[in-house]
Design a protein around this motif. Structure first.
Motif, PDB file in Angstrom:
ATOM      1  N   ARG A  37       0.841  -1.149  -0.010  1.00 58.21           N
ATOM      2  CA  ARG A  37       0.211  -0.071  -0.003  1.00 58.21           C
ATOM      3  C   ARG A  37       0.729   1.385  -0.207  1.00 58.21           C
ATOM      4  O   ARG A  37       2.124   1.369   0.657  1.00 58.21           O
ATOM      5  CB  ARG A  37      -1.064  -0.050   1.324  1.00 58.21           C
ATOM      6  CG  ARG A  37      -0.162   0.187   2.344  1.00 58.21           C
ATOM      7  CD  ARG A  37      -1.138  -0.161   3.801  1.00 58.21           C
ATOM      8  NE  ARG A  37      -0.783  -0.041   5.108  1.00 58.21           N
ATOM      9  CZ  ARG A  37      -1.236  -0.064   6.100  1.00 58.21           C
ATOM     10  NH1 ARG A  37      -2.400  -0.488   6.134  1.00 58.21           N
ATOM     11  NH2 ARG A  37      -0.674  -0.101   7.344  1.00 58.21           N
ATOM     12  N   GLN A  38       0.360   2.348  -0.437  1.00 55.66           N
ATOM     13  CA  GLN A  38       0.940   3.656  -0.576  1.00 55.66           C
ATOM     14  C   GLN A  38      -0.018   4.737  -0.062  1.00 55.66           C
ATOM     15  O   GLN A  38      -0.976   4.974  -1.030  1.00 55.66           O
ATOM     16  CB  GLN A  38       1.607   3.967  -2.150  1.00 55.66           C
ATOM     17  CG  GLN A  38       2.487   5.231  -1.813  1.00 55.66           C
ATOM     18  CD  GLN A  38       3.421   5.113  -3.200  1.00 55.66           C
ATOM     19  OE1 GLN A  38       3.108   4.457  -4.243  1.00 55.66           O
ATOM     20  NE2 GLN A  38       4.510   5.992  -3.246  1.00 55.66           N
ATOM     21  N   ALA A  39       0.238   5.483   0.802  1.00 52.74           N
ATOM     22  CA  ALA A  39      -0.624   6.524   1.272  1.00 52.74           C
ATOM     23  C   ALA A  39      -0.005   7.806   0.632  1.00 52.74           C
ATOM     24  O   ALA A  39       1.240   7.842   0.386  1.00 52.74           O
ATOM     25  CB  ALA A  39      -0.605   6.627   2.720  1.00 52.74           C
ATOM     26  N   GLY A  41       2.002  10.975   0.069  1.00 47.21           N
ATOM     27  CA  GLY A  41       3.286  11.557   0.545  1.00 47.21           C
ATOM     28  C   GLY A  41       4.145  10.576   1.502  1.00 47.21           C
ATOM     29  O   GLY A  41       5.061  10.976   1.967  1.00 47.21           O
ATOM     30  N   LYS A  42       3.796   9.385   1.351  1.00 47.79           N
ATOM     31  CA  LYS A  42       4.557   8.149   1.914  1.00 47.79           C
ATOM     32  C   LYS A  42       5.079   7.071   1.083  1.00 47.79           C
ATOM     33  O   LYS A  42       4.642   6.983  -0.343  1.00 47.79           O
ATOM     34  CB  LYS A  42       3.765   7.299   2.981  1.00 47.79           C
ATOM     35  CG  LYS A  42       3.046   8.261   4.190  1.00 47.79           C
ATOM     36  CD  LYS A  42       2.583   7.340   5.276  1.00 47.79           C
ATOM     37  CE  LYS A  42       2.356   8.297   6.479  1.00 47.79           C
ATOM     38  NZ  LYS A  42       1.630   7.390   7.501  1.00 47.79           N
ATOM     39  N   GLU A  43       6.004   6.215   1.373  1.00 46.23           N
ATOM     40  CA  GLU A  43       6.431   5.303   0.436  1.00 46.23           C
ATOM     41  C   GLU A  43       5.606   4.164   0.454  1.00 46.23           C
ATOM     42  O   GLU A  43       4.822   3.764   1.601  1.00 46.23           O
ATOM     43  CB  GLU A  43       8.016   4.821   0.872  1.00 46.23           C
ATOM     44  CG  GLU A  43       9.101   6.082   0.751  1.00 46.23           C
ATOM     45  CD  GLU A  43      10.521   5.705   1.107  1.00 46.23           C
ATOM     46  OE1 GLU A  43      11.237   6.226   0.861  1.00 46.23           O
ATOM     47  OE2 GLU A  43      10.495   4.591   1.602  1.00 46.23           O
ATOM     48  N   ARG A  44       5.771   3.377  -0.448  1.00 42.99           N
ATOM     49  CA  ARG A  44       5.064   1.943  -0.521  1.00 42.99           C
ATOM     50  C   ARG A  44       5.602   1.173   0.379  1.00 42.99           C
ATOM     51  O   ARG A  44       6.863   0.998   0.550  1.00 42.99           O
ATOM     52  CB  ARG A  44       5.260   1.276  -1.953  1.00 42.99           C
ATOM     53  CG  ARG A  44       4.257   0.342  -2.260  1.00 42.99           C
ATOM     54  CD  ARG A  44       4.297   0.017  -3.721  1.00 42.99           C
ATOM     55  NE  ARG A  44       5.515  -0.283  -4.174  1.00 42.99           N
ATOM     56  CZ  ARG A  44       5.996  -0.259  -5.588  1.00 42.99           C
ATOM     57  NH1 ARG A  44       4.944  -0.251  -6.680  1.00 42.99           N
ATOM     58  NH2 ARG A  44       7.006  -0.633  -6.012  1.00 42.99           N
ATOM     59  N   GLU A  45       4.660   0.356   1.094  1.00 42.39           N
ATOM     60  CA  GLU A  45       4.932  -0.449   2.401  1.00 42.39           C
ATOM     61  C   GLU A  45       4.421  -1.944   1.837  1.00 42.39           C
ATOM     62  O   GLU A  45       3.148  -1.969   1.521  1.00 42.39           O
ATOM     63  CB  GLU A  45       4.809   0.028   3.496  1.00 42.39           C
ATOM     64  CG  GLU A  45       3.326   0.412   3.968  1.00 42.39           C
ATOM     65  CD  GLU A  45       2.803   0.739   5.296  1.00 42.39           C
ATOM     66  OE1 GLU A  45       3.765   0.731   5.971  1.00 42.39           O
ATOM     67  OE2 GLU A  45       1.696   0.881   5.678  1.00 42.39           O
ATOM     68  N   SER A  62       1.941  -4.025  11.563  1.00 39.93           N
ATOM     69  CA  SER A  62       0.908  -2.927  11.476  1.00 39.93           C
ATOM     70  C   SER A  62      -0.605  -3.629  11.328  1.00 39.93           C
ATOM     71  O   SER A  62      -1.425  -2.842  11.562  1.00 39.93           O
ATOM     72  CB  SER A  62       1.249  -1.625  10.784  1.00 39.93           C
ATOM     73  OG  SER A  62       1.262  -2.389   9.264  1.00 39.93           O
ATOM     74  N   GLU A  88      -5.393   5.128   9.336  1.00 41.39           N
ATOM     75  CA  GLU A  88      -4.072   5.137   8.852  1.00 41.39           C
ATOM     76  C   GLU A  88      -3.942   4.006   7.992  1.00 41.39           C
ATOM     77  O   GLU A  88      -2.710   3.901   7.219  1.00 41.39           O
ATOM     78  CB  GLU A  88      -3.023   4.804  10.144  1.00 41.39           C
ATOM     79  CG  GLU A  88      -3.669   3.805  11.019  1.00 41.39           C
ATOM     80  CD  GLU A  88      -4.246   4.522  12.257  1.00 41.39           C
ATOM     81  OE1 GLU A  88      -5.197   5.091  12.329  1.00 41.39           O
ATOM     82  OE2 GLU A  88      -3.556   4.013  13.510  1.00 41.39           O
ATOM     83  N   ALA A  91      -5.093   4.272   1.644  1.00 41.36           N
ATOM     84  CA  ALA A  91      -3.867   4.186   0.902  1.00 41.36           C
ATOM     85  C   ALA A  91      -4.422   3.460  -0.340  1.00 41.36           C
ATOM     86  O   ALA A  91      -5.647   2.869  -0.230  1.00 41.36           O
ATOM     87  CB  ALA A  91      -2.812   3.248   1.489  1.00 41.36           C
TER      88      ALA A  91
END
Length: 119
Positions: A37-39, A41-45, A62, A88, A91
């Motif tokens: 997933r990628q939110a 402004g965040k990196e893909r996790e 998580s 949270e 994403a």
């Protein structure tokens, strides 16, 4: 191989969604299929993965205890059941397939599906 992700949507916190990833095998049989997933402004996790043959699951810390990944051997699909969703978790979710010798970055990716969790 082609991957088609679906099942995203808008849900309230505490709710649930089930994502589906249809895997079309032609000349490539995956070693594992994963969800990322990628939110904004965040990196893909990494979220979760399952081995294609044995069905062994792996989870990011998580999502442990809230998400369940599973494999449908008849439909050649991978599902991600997401319970107790939190804001949270919002994403774009992607499914991806990897070979045994190479990681997901060198594998195949489906288009993303948006998951939005409202508070």
């Amino acid at each position: 191989v082609q991957l088609q992700a679906s099942g995203g949507g808008l849900v309230q916190a505490g709710g649930f969604l089930r994502l589906s990833c249809a895997v079309s095998e032609r000349t490539f049989s995956p070693f594992a299929v994963g969800w990322f997933r990628q939110a904004p402004g965040k990196e893909r996790e990494f979220v979760a993965a399952i081995t294609w043959a044995g069905g062994t699951p792996y989870y990011a810390d998580s999502v442990k205890g809230r998400f369940t990944i599973s494999r449908d051997y008849v439909k050649d699909a991978v599902y991600l059941q997401m319970n107790s969703l939190k804001p949270e978790d919002t994403a774009v979710y992607y499914c991806a397939a990897r070979s045994q010798d190479y990681g997901y970055e060198s594998g195949y990716w489906g288009q993303g599906t948006q998951v939005t969790v409202s508070s």
